[in-house]
Design an enzyme around this catalytic site. Structure first.
Site, PDB file in Angstrom:
ATOM      1  N   LYS A  51       0.567  -1.142   0.084  1.00  0.00           N
ATOM      2  CA  LYS A  51       0.235  -0.421  -0.240  1.00  0.00           C
ATOM      3  C   LYS A  51       0.748   1.162  -0.248  1.00  0.00           C
ATOM      4  O   LYS A  51       2.084   1.127   0.472  1.00  0.00           O
ATOM      5  CB  LYS A  51      -0.686  -0.031   1.266  1.00  0.00           C
TER       6      LYS A  51
ATOM      7  N   SER B  11      -9.782   2.433   2.500  1.00  0.00           N
ATOM      8  CA  SER B  11      -8.765   2.744   1.909  1.00  0.00           C
ATOM      9  C   SER B  11      -7.909   1.900   1.514  1.00  0.00           C
ATOM     10  O   SER B  11      -7.304   3.025   0.208  1.00  0.00           O
ATOM     11  CB  SER B  11      -8.546   4.214   2.826  1.00  0.00           C
TER      12      SER B  11
ATOM     13  N   SER C  10     -10.304   0.050   6.931  1.00  0.00           N
ATOM     14  CA  SER C  10      -9.251   0.399   6.036  1.00  0.00           C
ATOM     15  C   SER C  10      -8.798  -1.394   4.965  1.00  0.00           C
ATOM     16  O   SER C  10      -8.057  -1.757   4.055  1.00  0.00           O
ATOM     17  CB  SER C  10      -8.450   1.263   5.722  1.00  0.00           C
TER      18      SER C  10
END
Lengths: 95, 485
Positions: free
Chosen positions: B78, B153, B177
């Site tokens: 990420k 997210s 998330s």
């Protein structure tokens, strides 16, 4: 409660954000919705509860006061917008 | 050789037997990204050359008999994790040109274990969002339906794994998330306890809630990666020194006779088809001899509003570091320091991030601190107490991960509160610091939905065990977007 133009300007200044006149109504509308939502907390019974700042019951760890980091100024300053002779350049602060 | 749906565990076996090489797996991953990602938009940066060089090193290590079990397997990071020498943007204009001078602990440990990073995945800007639409680099599309959100997210990581681009990607979970995008993309998403994995080099959103996690195809793969990334790190002052157990050894334990608590509050207002999928999943455990127990979380409705005080408050403080001076974006026109700050921050941050900074600043400002911030912290304690009470009775808590399957892109962008309510089932675990996992448990209107388990503090092993057992009994985690396989 309704968030006013003055509130938006005050909060934006505290957060060092520039909000243009044209943007104020949109911010006020959305922040109003958010504040209205978090206002529901007011009714909750919280007498006798300690505020919880953190999930773990831990105390700050201490270590030997020894030098562990090396000087990497040049390396780190590669990410800065403007530097000269190892200094960060900003607009004049002190007259 | 390089079936996109090979799990980490399967790739490890293929590599160990010599049936494939890291170069072959990595080239295949890069080829799939090149073919699919112009539509998905799940990556911000693809590091093809560096990945192939790392793959060759991994193959050389293996040839020399020095490979670990996961050496040579391609994964993605990420774009919130700092990666030395590689752009680390947090999906923000503010960090568009930021090249991290160092590796996050998670990155360092994965590299040391020989895993090969193929790039950095898209996400909501500074991890603030539940739909991946706040990214400066554009929304990610859900591989199950390109008109829908992958969740957020960690939406890029979830979409990349669900589409078979990589077998696993890292994520972070501040209010759901990792678990929410995993549920909406039909994969497994695991959030460890707060403090279990180092936050060093993980760009801060809300420091008392943030935790690194894993988006994977199976709970077994999540356990394999946890073994690599979990454990004490002196560079994160809140990282726990609790010993890390053998997570894979615990996976196969029987659930017979163990208790699953299901909060009755979870089902008020839950989409009927999602509720049916949850009940069907719980029946699987009944058949395995587990006992399903009703438990109560009477303050559940306070969790999301409390979270949306605490998280923005911490964010407004954390994001004050972006001043245009030491790193990150800097606005050109400024005659004094004040206008340099304001112009930089106004142009560098996107709308949702600015809204959260404003909310956080408001709840911390003079006259409102007690009414909002202190009150929310007391409610955080209340919610934590409620969960602790449940764990006196049961081994794990189970329920749906999200109130609905994936929603359409653009569907909730006008009303921040509607977007925030997506987090109803996930935020409590962050407020209390508990481990949680989402596993695929069915389809609703052709879209995946997740079953969530929450465990007691530092009991990741039980959560992974319950999830793994489900995946031994069901095939939901093997379903592929588009129906093939």
């Amino acid at each position: 409660m309704a968030i006013t133009r003055k509130d938006i300007e005050h909060i934006a200044h505290l957060a060092r954000l520039e909000v243009s006149d044209a943007e104020v109504p949109a911010y006020a509308d959305k922040l109003d919705k958010i504040i209205g939502f978090i206002d529901t907390l007011e009714q909750a019974e919280t007498a006798g509860l300690q505020p919880m700042a953190h999930p773990l019951q831990m105390s700050q760890r201490l270590r030997e006061d020894a030098v562990t980091a090396t000087d990497q100024r040049d390396h780190y300053q590669q990410n800065a917008a403007e530097t000269t002779d190892g200094l960060y350049i900003v607009p004049r602060v002190v007259e | 050789m390089a079936d996109p749906r090979h799990t980490l565990a399967e790739m490890a076996r293929l590599l160990a037997s010599g049936a494939t090489s890291s170069r072959e797996l990595t080239e295949a991953a890069l080829a799939r990204i090149a073919a699919a990602d112009s539509e998905l938009n799940s990556f911000i940066t693809v590091t093809g050359e560096a990945a192939l060089a790392a793959a060759d090193r991994a193959d050389a290590q293996r040839a020399a008999g020095k490979a670990g079990p996961l050496t040579g397997i391609p994964i993605a990071q990420k774009d919130i994790f700092c990666t030395a020498g590689v752009a680390t943007t947090c999906a923000s204009r503010m960090l568009e040109n930021f090249v991290s001078p160092y590796d996050a602990t998670v990155v360092e440990r994965l590299n040391a274990a020989g895993l090969v990073s193929v790039g950095k995945t898209n996400m909501d800007e500074f991890a603030m969002g539940s739909s991946n639409e706040t990214s400066y680099f554009g929304a990610v599309r859900n591989p199950w339906d390109a008109a829908r959100s992958p969740g957020g997210s960690s939406g890029g990581s979830a979409a990349a794994v669900a589409a078979g681009l990589v077998p696993l990607a890292t994520g972070t979970d501040t209010g759901g998330s990792v678990r929410q995008p995993a549920a909406l993309c039909g994969i497994t998403g695991f959030k460890p306890s707060y403090g279990r994995v180092s936050r060093y080099g993980m760009i801060a959103f809300a420091s008392s809630l943030d935790q690194a996690g894993v988006l994977a195809l199976t709970a077994e793969d999540a356990a394999l990666i946890m073994q690599v990334i979990a454990g004490f790190d002196e560079r994160d002052s809140t990282c726990s020194d609790q010993p890390v157990p053998d997570y894979t050894a615990a996976l196969e334990q029987s659930v017979a006779g163990r208790k699953i608590g299901v909060p009755t509050e979870y089902f008020a207002g839950l989409d009927a088809a999602c509720a049916a999928a949850t009940h069907a999943a719980l029946d699987v455990y009944r058949q395995l001899g587990a006992e399903i127990v009703d438990v109560r979380l009477p303050n559940l409705s306070l969790a999301v509003p409390a979270y949306y005080v605490v998280a923005p408050a911490e964010a407004s403080s954390n994001l004050s570091r972006y001043d245009g001076i030491r790193f990150g974006y800097r606005a050109a026109a400024a005659d004094d320091i004040e206008s340099l700050y304001k112009n930089t921050r106004s142009a560098g941050f996107g709308e949702e991030v600015k809204r959260r900074i404003m909310t956080g600043t408001y709840v911390l400002s003079a006259g409102y601190y007690d009414a909002y911030y202190l009150k929310a912290q007391k409610i955080r304690q209340l919610i934590s107490n409620d969960l602790a009470k449940c764990f006196e009775q049961v081994d794990v808590i189970a329920g749906p991960t999200t109130p609905t399957p994936a929603f359409r892109l653009g569907e909730k962008t006008d009303d921040p509160v509607q977007m925030y309510l997506n987090d109803i089932y996930t935020v409590s675990a962050n407020l209390a610091g508990l481990p949680g996992i989402s596993v695929p448990c069915g389809l609703v209107d052709g879209l995946p939905v997740g079953l969530q388990f929450i465990g007691s503090l530092f009991d990741e092993a039980t959560v992974l065990n319950f999830a793994h057992v489900f995946q031994q009994q069901t095939d939901w985690h093997t379903l592929v977007p588009g129906g093939a396989g």
